[in-house]
Design an enzyme around this catalytic site. Sequence first.
Site, PDB file in Angstrom:
ATOM      1  N   GLY A  13       2.977   5.630 -57.107  1.00  0.00           N
ATOM      2  CA  GLY A  13       2.820   5.076 -55.763  1.00  0.00           C
ATOM      3  C   GLY A  13       2.782   6.083 -54.644  1.00  0.00           C
ATOM      4  O   GLY A  13       3.057   5.730 -53.490  1.00  0.00           O
ATOM      5  N   THR A  60       0.134   7.717 -53.278  1.00  0.00           N
ATOM      6  CA  THR A  60      -0.931   7.369 -52.330  1.00  0.00           C
ATOM      7  C   THR A  60      -0.588   6.105 -51.568  1.00  0.00           C
ATOM      8  O   THR A  60      -0.842   5.994 -50.361  1.00  0.00           O
ATOM      9  CB  THR A  60      -2.261   7.192 -53.088  1.00  0.00           C
ATOM     10  N   GLU A 119       8.709  -1.546 -89.789  1.00  0.00           N
ATOM     11  CA  GLU A 119       9.145  -2.013 -88.468  1.00  0.00           C
ATOM     12  C   GLU A 119      10.542  -2.602 -88.518  1.00  0.00           C
ATOM     13  O   GLU A 119      11.309  -2.493 -87.552  1.00  0.00           O
ATOM     14  CB  GLU A 119       8.151  -3.030 -87.917  1.00  0.00           C
ATOM     15  N   HIS A 135      13.132   0.210 -88.051  1.00  0.00           N
ATOM     16  CA  HIS A 135      13.327   0.518 -86.628  1.00  0.00           C
ATOM     17  C   HIS A 135      14.158  -0.577 -85.949  1.00  0.00           C
ATOM     18  O   HIS A 135      15.109  -0.299 -85.214  1.00  0.00           O
ATOM     19  CB  HIS A 135      11.977   0.603 -85.923  1.00  0.00           C
ATOM     20  N   ASP A 179       6.039   8.698 -85.589  1.00  0.00           N
ATOM     21  CA  ASP A 179       7.497   8.768 -85.447  1.00  0.00           C
ATOM     22  C   ASP A 179       7.999  10.184 -85.702  1.00  0.00           C
ATOM     23  O   ASP A 179       8.865  10.693 -84.988  1.00  0.00           O
ATOM     24  CB  ASP A 179       8.175   7.799 -86.425  1.00  0.00           C
TER      25      ASP A 179
END
Length: 500
Positions: free
Chosen positions: A86, A88, A304, A307, A379
Site C-alpha cells: 500500500g 502508492t 497432507e 502436515h 517442503d
Amino acid sequence: MVPASVGSVPSPTRDEEPPLLLVPPRHLPALDAHRSKLRFSDVAGLDHAIEELREVADYLSDPGRFQALGAELPRGILLHGPPGCGKTLLARALAGETGVAFYSISAASFVEQYVGLGAARVRQLFDQAKKHPRSIIFLDELDAVGRNRNDSSGGGGGVEFDHTLNQLLVELDGFEGSSGALILAATNRPELLDPALLRPGRFDRRIRVEPPDCEGRQRILELYARDRPFSDPVDWARVAGQTAGLVPAELANIVNEAALLAGRRHRLAISSADLEEACTRQLSGTSGTYLIDEDTRWLLAVHEAGHALLSQLLRDVQVPPRISILGRGDSFDKSVWSSSEPREILTKRELIARLILLLGGRAAELNVFGDPSTQAGDDLAHAASLARRMVARWAMTGRFDLAGTSSGDRAPQIEGSAGGEEVRRLVAGAEVRARTILADNRPSLVRVARVLAERETLPAEELAGLCGEGVSTTRLNVASSAPPTVPVAVFPARVPGAVS
C-alpha cells in the site's frame, strides 16, 4: 559530434552506426499535476504509516501553525516495505487529504522512456512542482534510478544512471522544507539505494509499510467488500485468520475474485462458497485439472495428513485454514505449511517446530510406505532454506564461526563442509522428531488421511475433531532432546476402504 540543428543528423558512413536520436529537453512531454480523491479513511490496516503521515498532512494543510514554531516540512519521506503493502495508496491518500498538487511518476521512466534525458526529466519535474505553493512529488520504485553507484551487480554505475541520480541529489538539496513541497518515494528494496540518497537533508523520514496483522486484514477485507452484495453475512474475522501473511493488494484480489466467480455462475450476490474458493485461489493458485488415480490419491492424503496432524500437535506453529490434496500449480511461495503470521522475532524453539511441520508430509510417507516421494520436494527446499538461516544468520547451533556466511534473505549460502553438516543435522533431527510424533499418533493420522482421500479438502474446524479430543490444548513442546529412535513403516501401504 552534436548536429547544428535538431533533426539534422548527418548520414552515417558505412562503418558507423546511426547516432541515437534524442528528444531535446524543451520538447519533453509536460508532466501534469492532478488532485487525488483518496483519503486516509479509504486506507485500512496501515495505522502506523498513516499516523506518521498525518503530521505531514497537517503541515501541508496549515503550514503557518508549524512555521510559527520554526518547524520545517521534511524534505523527503521514503516509504519502504514488501510489494503490495500500500505504499502508492498511502501517497495518493496523503495528497487527497491535503488537496495539494500531486505529481506521480515511476523513477524507471527517467532512464527507460527518455534515453539520455533522465537528468532533464528530473529538472523539469522539480521545476513544475516549485510553481505550486504546496505540492507532493511521488517517485515510485526509487531503486530503479537510485541504486548504489558502487553496486557491481549491474544495478548501478552506468553513465545514464549516474547523471540522473546526481541530478536528483542536486534537486533534493535545492528543496527547502519551507517551500511547501514534499518529496515522497517508495521502494521494495531500500538496501539497494545509494547512501547519498539516505543521508539527512534528503530523505529525512523513513516509514516502513508492513503487511497487516489479523485485525488489519479484517478491516481491509471489509473495506473492499463494503460496496459489493453478499448473499449471506460473512465472518470477516475468520477470513482474516485464514489469510495470514497476505498484503493489502492480495486481500483486495480475494474480494474481487469472489465477485468474478459469482458473476461467472450467474449469481446476483457473492456467496460464502465464492469467497472460500477465492481465498483458496489466492493462497494456493487455481486447481489442477488432472485426474488422480487411487494410489496417488492415498499417497497425497497421507502426505497432507502428516502436515495437518503436526499442525495440531506442535506448539508455536500456525494451523492452516484448510488442507487439500488437490494440485494447485506452482504454489511453492504460497504453501500453507511455509507461510505464517509475519513476526520480527522468533525463538529457536519456534523455528524447530516449523522445521518439524515442514517435514511432516515426508515423515508420514516414510512411516506409511517406507519410502519418500517427490511430493516432499518443496517442503525440503523450504526446510533447508530455514535451516541455513538458523546456522548462518542466527548461530542457533552454537557455531558462531559460521555466523555471517549468509547472503541475506536471497538463497543463503554457507561456506565449507562444517556449515553444510550443521544444516543437515537440523533437517535430519526435525525429520526424526516428525516421524516419532506421527508414529505415536497413528490412529489420528489414519483418520485424517482417510477423510482427505474421500473428500479431498478439509476445513480447519473439522481437523481438531478428527485428531482427537484436547489435542489443540495439549500441544507438544519441541525443546526437549531428539527422540532416540527412528520408527520404521508402521502402517500398510493401502488402507482398505480409504477411497470410496
